[in-house]
Design an enzyme around this catalytic site. Structure first.
Site, PDB file in Angstrom:
ATOM      1  N   ASP A 286       2.292   0.668  -0.963  1.00 28.03           N
ATOM      2  CA  ASP A 286       2.078  -0.331  -2.003  1.00 28.03           C
ATOM      3  C   ASP A 286       2.567   0.243  -3.329  1.00 28.03           C
ATOM      4  OD1 ASP A 286       0.921  -2.033  -0.166  1.00 28.03           O
ATOM      5  OD2 ASP A 286      -1.109  -1.327  -0.565  1.00 28.03           O
TER       6      ASP A 286
ATOM      7  N   ASP B 134      -4.783 -12.898   5.849  1.00 23.00           N
ATOM      8  CA  ASP B 134      -5.687 -12.102   5.025  1.00 23.00           C
ATOM      9  C   ASP B 134      -7.103 -12.598   5.254  1.00 23.00           C
ATOM     10  OD1 ASP B 134      -3.436 -10.891   4.076  1.00 23.00           O
ATOM     11  OD2 ASP B 134      -3.447 -11.903   2.133  1.00 23.00           O
TER      12      ASP B 134
END
Length: 250
Positions: free
Chosen positions: A134, A11
Site C-alpha cells: 500500500d 470489502d
C-alpha cells in the site's frame, strides 16, 4: 499474451459488503448489501475467476469475527478466494488457509515482523501468499493504511522479493475507491524493479481504465482488482447480466 485476470473485491465490515474510500472507513463507507456470501456468488455468476476479500474488522481491530463468513464464502463458490486484512502471525495465515482460502494477502506484517512473514512464505509456498504494498505518495503505508512510513515503496518491494514473494498487490491508496483512474506507472515501477508478478489495485473507474491495464501486461502486471466500479455498474454489460440472473438465488 494471456488474458488479464479481473478480480472483484469484496470489502467486509460488520458482516456487510462495503465500499471504503482509500481503505479508510472514516472517508466513506457505503453499504452494498447484507450478505458478502451472496455477493461472492453473484460475482461468480458473472464469470469471475477469482475473488479478492478484505476483512476490515480484522485489519482495524484484529477481530476474527468474520472468519465463519469467510469460510462460507469459500464453500459457496468454486473459484479461488484470496483474503487480506489483519493477518499478523503465522497462526492467522494457517487458520485462514484452513478455512479454504486460496491465498492470504499480507501487508503490515511484512514490515513489522518480516521473519514471521518469510516463515509463512517458506512453509505454505509463495503461491499461497501475496504481499500487499500500500503506497501513499511513494511511501509504504501500514496499519490499515492509517500510518505512512518513511520507507520508499520500491525499497520495500525489493525486500519482499528477498523474503520469497512471487506476487505483490500494489495499491495507490490515494486512488483506491475514487474511480479517478489507475496509477499504472506505480505498479509498473514495482514490477520492473522486482521482476515478480504484480496485481494492480485502485482507481479503475470503467472499461477504458481496464483497457489501460491490459497495455501493461507485458510489464508483469497480469491481474487487477476492481471494486466500486463493478458495484456501481460502470461496465455496460453488467446490467444485462443482472437482469438475466436476477432470480438465480431464489
Amino acid at each position: 499474451m494471456s488474458r488479464l485476470l479481473v478480480m472483484p473485491s469484496i470489502d467486509i465490515k460488520d458482516g456487510k459488503t462495503v465500499r471504503i474510500v482509500k481503505g479508510i472507513p472514516e472517508l466513506g463507507c457505503d453499504d452494498y448489501g447484507d450478505d458478502p456470501v451472496e455477493m461472492a456468488m453473484i460475482w461468480r455468476a458473472e464469470n469471475a475467476k477469482c475473488i479478492h476479500v478484505v476483512d476490515f474488522d480484522d485489519a482495524l481491530n484484529y477481530s476474527h469475527k468474520n472468519f465463519d463468513l469467510i469460510e462460507d464464502m469459500c464453500n459457496s463458490v468454486v473459484i479461488p478466494v484470496e483474503v487480506g486484512g489483519g493477518i499478523n502471525s503465522y497462526e492467522d495465515a494457517k487458520i485462514l488457509l484452513g478455512l479454504g482460502v486460496f491465498r492470504v494477502v499480507i501487508g503490515t506484517m511484512t514490515h513489522n515482523n518480516p521473519k514471521e512473514f518469510a516463515k509463512i512464505v517458506e512453509d505454505v509456498g509463495p503461491k499461497k501468499v501475496a504481499a500487499a504494498l500500500d503506497v501513499v505518495d511513494g511511501y509504504l503505508a501500514i496499519k490499515g493504511r492509517r500510518s505512512v512510513t518513511n520507507i520508499p515503496a520500491i525499497e520495500h518491494a525489493l525486500k519482499l522479493k528477498e523474503y520469497g514473494v512471487e506476487r505483490i498487490i500494489v495499491t495507490d491508496v490515494n486512488k483506491n475507491g475514487t474511480l479517478s483512474g489507475p496509477n499504472l506507472e506505480l505498479s509498473k515501477s514495482v514490477a520492473d524493479a522486482t521482476g515478480v508478478k504484480v496485481t494492480h489495485s485502485g482507481g479503475v473507474g470503467g472499461f477504458k481504465d481496464l483497457m489501460k491495464v491490459t497495455e501493461y501486461q507485458k510489464d508483469n502486471i497480469d491481474s487487477v482488482i476492481v471494486g466500486r466500479a463493478l458495484y456501481e455498474n460502470r461496465f455496460s454489460c453488467q446490467k444485462i447480466w443482472r437482469v438475466a440472473e436476477s432470480g438465480i438465488f431464489n
